[in-house]
Design a protein around this motif. Structure first.
Motif, PDB file in Angstrom:
ATOM      1  N   CYS A  27       0.890  -1.245   0.018  1.00 54.20           N
ATOM      2  CA  CYS A  27       0.010   0.045  -0.020  1.00 54.20           C
ATOM      3  C   CYS A  27       0.785   1.304  -0.053  1.00 54.20           C
ATOM      4  O   CYS A  27       0.519   2.285  -0.817  1.00 54.20           O
ATOM      5  CB  CYS A  27      -0.900   0.079   1.239  1.00 54.20           C
ATOM      6  N   GLY A  65      -8.394   3.310  -3.129  1.00 52.84           N
ATOM      7  CA  GLY A  65      -8.492   1.805  -2.966  1.00 52.84           C
ATOM      8  C   GLY A  65      -7.409   1.213  -1.960  1.00 52.84           C
ATOM      9  O   GLY A  65      -7.602   0.774  -1.054  1.00 52.84           O
ATOM     10  N   PHE A  68      -7.770   3.021   1.725  1.00 50.52           N
ATOM     11  CA  PHE A  68      -8.970   2.111   2.367  1.00 50.52           C
ATOM     12  C   PHE A  68      -8.266   0.554   2.690  1.00 50.52           C
ATOM     13  O   PHE A  68      -8.657   0.069   3.619  1.00 50.52           O
ATOM     14  CB  PHE A  68     -10.170   2.082   1.614  1.00 50.52           C
ATOM     15  N   CYS A  69      -7.887  -0.093   1.931  1.00 52.18           N
ATOM     16  CA  CYS A  69      -7.170  -1.347   2.015  1.00 52.18           C
ATOM     17  C   CYS A  69      -6.226  -1.289   2.932  1.00 52.18           C
ATOM     18  O   CYS A  69      -6.048  -2.366   3.719  1.00 52.18           O
ATOM     19  CB  CYS A  69      -6.457  -1.981   0.535  1.00 52.18           C
ATOM     20  N   PHE A  72      -7.931  -1.455   6.007  1.00 51.96           N
ATOM     21  CA  PHE A  72      -8.768  -2.905   6.105  1.00 51.96           C
ATOM     22  C   PHE A  72      -7.579  -4.031   6.688  1.00 51.96           C
ATOM     23  O   PHE A  72      -7.853  -4.818   7.623  1.00 51.96           O
ATOM     24  CB  PHE A  72      -9.124  -3.292   4.801  1.00 51.96           C
ATOM     25  N   ASN A  99     -16.040   0.462   6.267  1.00 50.58           N
ATOM     26  CA  ASN A  99     -14.595  -0.213   5.782  1.00 50.58           C
ATOM     27  C   ASN A  99     -15.024  -1.126   4.537  1.00 50.58           C
ATOM     28  O   ASN A  99     -14.411  -0.507   3.480  1.00 50.58           O
ATOM     29  CB  ASN A  99     -14.224  -1.230   6.726  1.00 50.58           C
ATOM     30  N   THR A 103     -13.902   0.422   0.784  1.00 52.42           N
ATOM     31  CA  THR A 103     -12.853  -0.479  -0.084  1.00 52.42           C
ATOM     32  C   THR A 103     -13.526  -0.935  -1.176  1.00 52.42           C
ATOM     33  O   THR A 103     -12.731  -1.045  -2.431  1.00 52.42           O
ATOM     34  CB  THR A 103     -12.473  -1.592   0.929  1.00 52.42           C
TER      35      THR A 103
END
Length: 366
Positions: A27, A65, A68-69, A72, A99, A103
């Motif tokens: 990420c 993405g 948010f990942c 997560f 969440n 995502t």
């Protein structure tokens, strides 16, 4: 943050390695790469080309993405490392209601933008005379806006999937699944998501790529993926000799790749320009291949989970291992797209060089 399960040291180590380290590293690299990609794609002349509009918004979807990942993955690692400690109210509320919708909306938008990118290339190759009239910037923006709206609508029910409760025994907030998530209707909804978000766009991307390859091969005088006789009679006739592309095709190539036949007047310069266009043609298959592999893999994991095999002790451990692989593969797809752009597009590489030169000039002036 779920109700306290039985502890498993192996799963705790797996979650820590997969989500605490590997996912966060992917990420971090992906966020930096997509931010740099946005800076380049927003600059002229790339922002004036339709194909780079799709790449721009694909980077936007990938960037959000990955953000948010990352949260997560943090939640998954904390849930495995501290299964019986609960969570603060704000974090528990985010995990319960925001969440998964946020995502998955970004992931689904990225997949469908890749589909529209492949459709754009298909029109450029199979219908070059109508490409400039059909594939405009307004059409691209409308497709992307509709993709985002539909994705948000599809995942809206996940907002109500869980509820936050205070567990006084552990002194923290936990998530509990709502009763409707155990019904047949919810399972049908989950299957519908797999078809609409993963399998359908993956099939469309594959078909568009096949048509692009066939179109390029037909222009080169080579037959690949032979079509049925009825198709060949109506739309797939091929010239018996290789001919130079008409001017409109050269104009389309200039719009698609950012470089056209006017790159140079000498034969050597024209060969180099043709080589750059050929290399840029590989960018879509590379992006498409990663998208198809990650989506089909995730769909297979869903089928495995739906069959109930993960309820067994041995099967559950194997499922969690492959789930970690699938989740990190999706993250790798989001992070790799900017590097594929740099690898296959000369115009994007030139954009990075111009950006670095301007940065150096600004530092010297300061």
């Amino acid at each position: 943050m779920e109700p306290c399960p039985a502890s498993d040291v192996r799963l705790e180590r797996l979650a820590h390695a997969a989500y605490g380290w590997c996912s966060q590293a992917i990420c971090a690299v992906g966020v930096v790469a997509n931010l740099a990609n946005l800076l380049v794609l927003r600059r002229p002349p790339l922002r004036a080309l339709t194909v780079y509009t799709y790449l721009l918004w694909l980077s936007v979807a990938d960037l959000f993405g990955l953000c948010f990942c990352s949260v997560f993955a943090y939640l998954l690692s904390q849930e495995s490392a501290h299964p019986c400690t609960g969570a603060p109210l704000a974090l528990a509320f985010y995990a319960a209601h925001l969440n998964k919708p946020l995502t998955n909306t970004c992931l689904a938008s990225g997949v469908w933008i890749t589909f529209w990118l492949s459709a754009n290339r298909r029109v450029a190759v199979t219908r070059p005379t109508s490409y400039l009239a059909e594939e405009t910037g307004d059409v691209a923006f409308l497709r992307i806006a509709c993709t985002l709206a539909v994705s948000m609508t599809l995942f809206m029910p996940m907002v109500f999937q869980s509820q936050v409760e205070l567990d006084e025994e552990i002194g923290g907030y936990v998530l509990r699944q709502e009763a409707f998530t155990y019904t047949t209707a919810w399972m049908v909804y989950q299957w519908l998501l797999q078809v609409v978000v993963r399998l359908l766009p993956a099939a469309g991307i594959l078909i568009n790529n096949v048509l692009v390859v066939r179109g390029l091969a037909a222009r080169a005088g080579v037959q690949v993926f032979p079509a049925p006789a009825a198709w060949r009679r109506c739309c797939c006739s091929r010239p018996t000799t290789q001919v130079a592309p008409p001017p409109v095709i050269e104009l389309v190539e200039s719009s698609v790749y950012g470089t056209g036949a006017s790159d140079g007047s000498s034969p050597r310069q024209r060969r180099r320009a043709s080589g750059h266009r050929l290399r840029a043609a590989y960018m879509l298959p590379a992006i498409s291949a990663l998208t198809i592999i990650s989506n089909v893999f995730s769909a297979l994991l869903f089928v495995w989970a739906a069959q109930g095999k993960m309820k067994l002790a041995k099967g559950y451990t194997s499922y969690q291992v492959w789930r970690a692989v699938g989740n990190n593969l999706e993250l790798f797809t989001l992070a790799a797209n900017p590097f594929l752009n740099i690898l296959f597009s000369r115009e994007i590489r030139s954009g990075y060089r111009r950006l670095l030169l301007e940065h150096k000039r600004c530092r010297r002036s300061d």
